[in-house]
Write a protein that holds these residues in place. Sequence first.
Motif, mmCIF file in Angstrom:
data_model
loop_
_atom_site.group_PDB
_atom_site.id
_atom_site.type_symbol
_atom_site.label_atom_id
_atom_site.label_comp_id
_atom_site.label_asym_id
_atom_site.label_seq_id
_atom_site.Cartn_x
_atom_site.Cartn_y
_atom_site.Cartn_z
ATOM 1 N N GLY A 1 9.677 3.891 -3.062
ATOM 2 C CA GLY A 1 8.375 4.897 -4.253
ATOM 3 C C GLY A 1 9.505 5.518 -4.381
ATOM 4 O O GLY A 1 9.171 6.319 -5.354
ATOM 5 N N ILE A 2 10.056 6.702 -3.384
ATOM 6 C CA ILE A 2 9.716 7.898 -3.555
ATOM 7 C C ILE A 2 11.275 8.303 -4.735
ATOM 8 O O ILE A 2 11.432 8.492 -5.702
ATOM 9 N N ALA A 3 11.993 7.329 -4.382
ATOM 10 C CA ALA A 3 13.648 6.543 -5.843
ATOM 11 C C ALA A 3 13.237 7.423 -7.035
ATOM 12 O O ALA A 3 13.497 7.102 -7.354
ATOM 13 N N THR A 4 11.469 6.043 -6.718
ATOM 14 C CA THR A 4 10.571 6.020 -8.222
ATOM 15 C C THR A 4 10.450 6.991 -8.669
ATOM 16 O O THR A 4 10.920 7.253 -10.032
ATOM 17 N N VAL A 5 9.377 8.276 -8.135
ATOM 18 C CA VAL A 5 9.249 9.018 -8.463
ATOM 19 C C VAL A 5 9.988 10.122 -9.044
ATOM 20 O O VAL A 5 9.324 10.871 -9.843
ATOM 21 N N MET A 6 11.445 10.452 -8.018
ATOM 22 C CA MET A 6 12.039 11.043 -8.458
ATOM 23 C C MET A 6 12.331 10.815 -9.524
ATOM 24 O O MET A 6 12.941 12.032 -10.611
ATOM 25 N N GLY A 7 12.958 9.915 -10.146
ATOM 26 C CA GLY A 7 13.066 9.589 -11.068
ATOM 27 C C GLY A 7 12.711 10.382 -12.619
ATOM 28 O O GLY A 7 13.053 10.792 -13.611
ATOM 29 N N GLN A 8 11.390 9.422 -12.559
ATOM 30 C CA GLN A 8 10.521 10.186 -12.832
ATOM 31 C C GLN A 8 9.978 11.394 -13.341
ATOM 32 O O GLN A 8 9.878 12.065 -13.911
ATOM 33 N N ILE A 9 9.922 11.804 -12.463
ATOM 34 C CA ILE A 9 9.533 13.333 -12.164
ATOM 35 C C ILE A 9 10.622 14.776 -13.069
ATOM 36 O O ILE A 9 10.963 15.232 -13.464
ATOM 37 N N ILE A 10 11.925 14.226 -12.351
ATOM 38 C CA ILE A 10 13.529 14.510 -12.934
ATOM 39 C C ILE A 10 13.477 14.459 -14.634
ATOM 40 O O ILE A 10 13.544 15.661 -16.003
ATOM 41 N N PHE B 1 17.297 5.561 -0.172
ATOM 42 C CA PHE B 1 16.348 5.768 0.882
ATOM 43 C C PHE B 1 15.597 4.414 1.500
ATOM 44 O O PHE B 1 15.436 4.502 2.642
ATOM 45 N N ILE B 2 16.566 3.129 1.121
ATOM 46 C CA ILE B 2 15.638 2.343 1.501
ATOM 47 C C ILE B 2 17.184 2.067 2.844
ATOM 48 O O ILE B 2 16.227 1.497 2.785
ATOM 49 N N PHE B 3 18.433 1.709 2.673
ATOM 50 C CA PHE B 3 19.079 1.354 3.505
ATOM 51 C C PHE B 3 19.927 2.890 4.932
ATOM 52 O O PHE B 3 20.001 2.969 5.701
ATOM 53 N N VAL B 4 20.387 3.614 3.737
ATOM 54 C CA VAL B 4 20.882 4.680 4.891
ATOM 55 C C VAL B 4 19.888 5.405 5.434
ATOM 56 O O VAL B 4 19.978 5.788 6.530
ATOM 57 N N CYS B 5 18.705 5.831 4.681
ATOM 58 C CA CYS B 5 17.339 6.764 5.261
ATOM 59 C C CYS B 5 16.854 5.641 6.469
ATOM 60 O O CYS B 5 15.823 6.187 6.908
ATOM 61 N N ASP B 6 17.265 4.348 5.444
ATOM 62 C CA ASP B 6 15.579 3.410 6.250
ATOM 63 C C ASP B 6 14.774 3.407 6.292
ATOM 64 O O ASP B 6 14.279 3.222 7.118
ATOM 65 N N LEU B 7 14.473 3.643 5.326
ATOM 66 C CA LEU B 7 13.287 4.034 4.581
ATOM 67 C C LEU B 7 12.006 2.580 4.580
ATOM 68 O O LEU B 7 11.010 2.745 4.019
ATOM 69 N N THR C 1 0.904 -1.409 0.124
ATOM 70 C CA THR C 1 -0.123 -0.002 -0.073
ATOM 71 C C THR C 1 0.757 0.952 0.426
ATOM 72 O O THR C 1 0.593 2.748 -0.817
ATOM 73 N N GLN C 2 1.880 0.860 0.934
ATOM 74 C CA GLN C 2 2.712 2.172 1.021
ATOM 75 C C GLN C 2 3.174 2.943 -0.930
ATOM 76 O O GLN C 2 3.316 3.679 -0.970
ATOM 77 N N TYR C 3 4.015 1.465 -1.243
ATOM 78 C CA TYR C 3 4.715 1.946 -2.626
ATOM 79 C C TYR C 3 3.584 2.328 -3.238
ATOM 80 O O TYR C 3 3.651 3.236 -4.742
ATOM 81 N N LEU C 4 2.638 1.485 -3.444
ATOM 82 C CA LEU C 4 1.796 1.618 -4.643
ATOM 83 C C LEU C 4 0.924 3.411 -4.226
ATOM 84 O O LEU C 4 1.087 4.014 -5.860
ATOM 85 N N THR C 5 1.098 3.702 -3.732
ATOM 86 C CA THR C 5 -0.126 4.779 -3.102
ATOM 87 C C THR C 5 0.841 5.816 -3.689
ATOM 88 O O THR C 5 0.574 6.809 -4.039
ATOM 89 N N ILE C 6 2.391 6.013 -3.341
ATOM 90 C CA ILE C 6 3.608 7.007 -3.896
ATOM 91 C C ILE C 6 3.697 7.191 -4.836
ATOM 92 O O ILE C 6 3.603 7.792 -5.883
#
Length: 513
Positions: free
Chosen positions: A203-212, A191-197, A141-146
């Motif tokens: 999900g954040i990394a994916t949409v950031m790539g798409q928006i840029i 985001f996954i390991f360093v920020c422990d998200l 749910t978290q991944y798809l919502t983002i």
Amino acid sequence: MSEMVAENSVKENKLGVMPIPKLLAKMSLPAIFSMLIMSMYNIVDSLFIAKSSIYALGALNLAFPLQQIMLAFALGVGVGTSTIVARRLGEKNKNQADKLAQNGLKIAIVTTVLFMILGSFLPNLFMKIFTQDKTIITMGTQYLTICMVCCFGMMIEILVSKILQATGNMIIPMLSQLLGAVINIIFDPIFIFVCDLGIIGAGIATVMGQIISMIFVLVLASKRRHVIDLMFKIKHPKDILISLKCFKEIVRIGLPVLIMNAVTGIIVIIMNKIIGGYSSQATNALGVYFKLQSFVFMPVFGLNQGALPIMSFNFGANQEKRYRQTFLLSLAVSLVIMVIGVLIFQLCPEWLISLFENSSSETQIAEYNELVAVGTVTLRVISWSFLFAAVNIIVTTGYQSIGYGVTSLIMSLLRQVIFILPLAILFGKFWGLDILWWSYPISDILVMVIFTPYYFFAYKKAFAKRIKNNQQSSEEIANQNSEVIQENVEKQIVDQGEYALPVASTMDNEGEE
């Protein structure tokens, strides 16, 4: 002004005059590279997430079909718009090409808004269809919502990239895809390991790539308005509305593409329900297959992106020889790519699956071993469908290029729904999971046998019809010109008669005297 016209002429004529092998390479190689980069979006998140948690990998695999459906809408609008734009450019009608491109952008914006609204409530309902595991439901749910709420990056970027490809520009879309993939790859581990998200970070990394990527391609497209003008002006409230005529044209071509890609997601949803009872790792095995097969199919789709504008342009320009040469060369290259894919999947299935290995605990090791056992058979059996899919994909592109959207749609439905589901249920019931996977290659074989011979008849008929219509138009123009000449001659005779009659009358009177 003359320089602008000349530049535009060169851009258009490249599709109609450059040697086909060189043109196809120039158009397709950047697209192939772009599609390979797009494959990274499908697999990078899974590769990193698999190292963190087997539950997160399961959540991504269950989320994949809904992501595929979103991608299908983006590709449907993009390909539908770009195909018609390329055809109008082939017909030397830039104004209409601009109008279609602008309406395609409006459709993409509306589609984006719909998915953003769905993203607020649909992911949780969707995940509950497949599992009762609260951890997997929460992660999915978290991944798809983002991904859904921020889908505007993907939707707009794909639309603009496809339109640029229709004009013969393959470099900007390639760079856009590359930029997005690099951003995703860089930020995933951060985001996954360093920020422990965890999965939220993916999900954040994916949409950031798409928006840029979207920002990049929009900026460059706005500087090339002399080639195709995407920026519609709003001088009146009605200018916001989508032209019904343009909408029908775009949907007629784009709907088969949308369905062909959406059906992949829908079939995975249904197949997950079918195979879930055979093995606890069957759904993960199918998910891993779809992540890996994208590296085989995406180059062929990239080849299509290069071939479709060329075929559409030359169909619009009535150049049958160039059209046929593009089709046959595309088919040959597609088969070579797929043969390489089959060899890799047949010889190295264990190594491919090992990319998703997680040995952090005894439970993880046991589940991974089961995934290898199930996944090895899955990859080897389904990969035989690559050979026949190579033909079907190129033939589908051929149908789209000549405006046979309905036929292309039927072809996609038969291949991915009507044949495969009954076969999967039947094979699974009588022979089990290992035989169930054969429903994929058998479906592709049946579609190839039915639709490939008809395509050669259809495209010859389409060209013959265009030639006939052009001849009739030429005859009508000639007749109109002839009528105008005749009217001018008659008018001249009448005019001469008006001046001649008094002279004749005078002569007659003189004779009588």
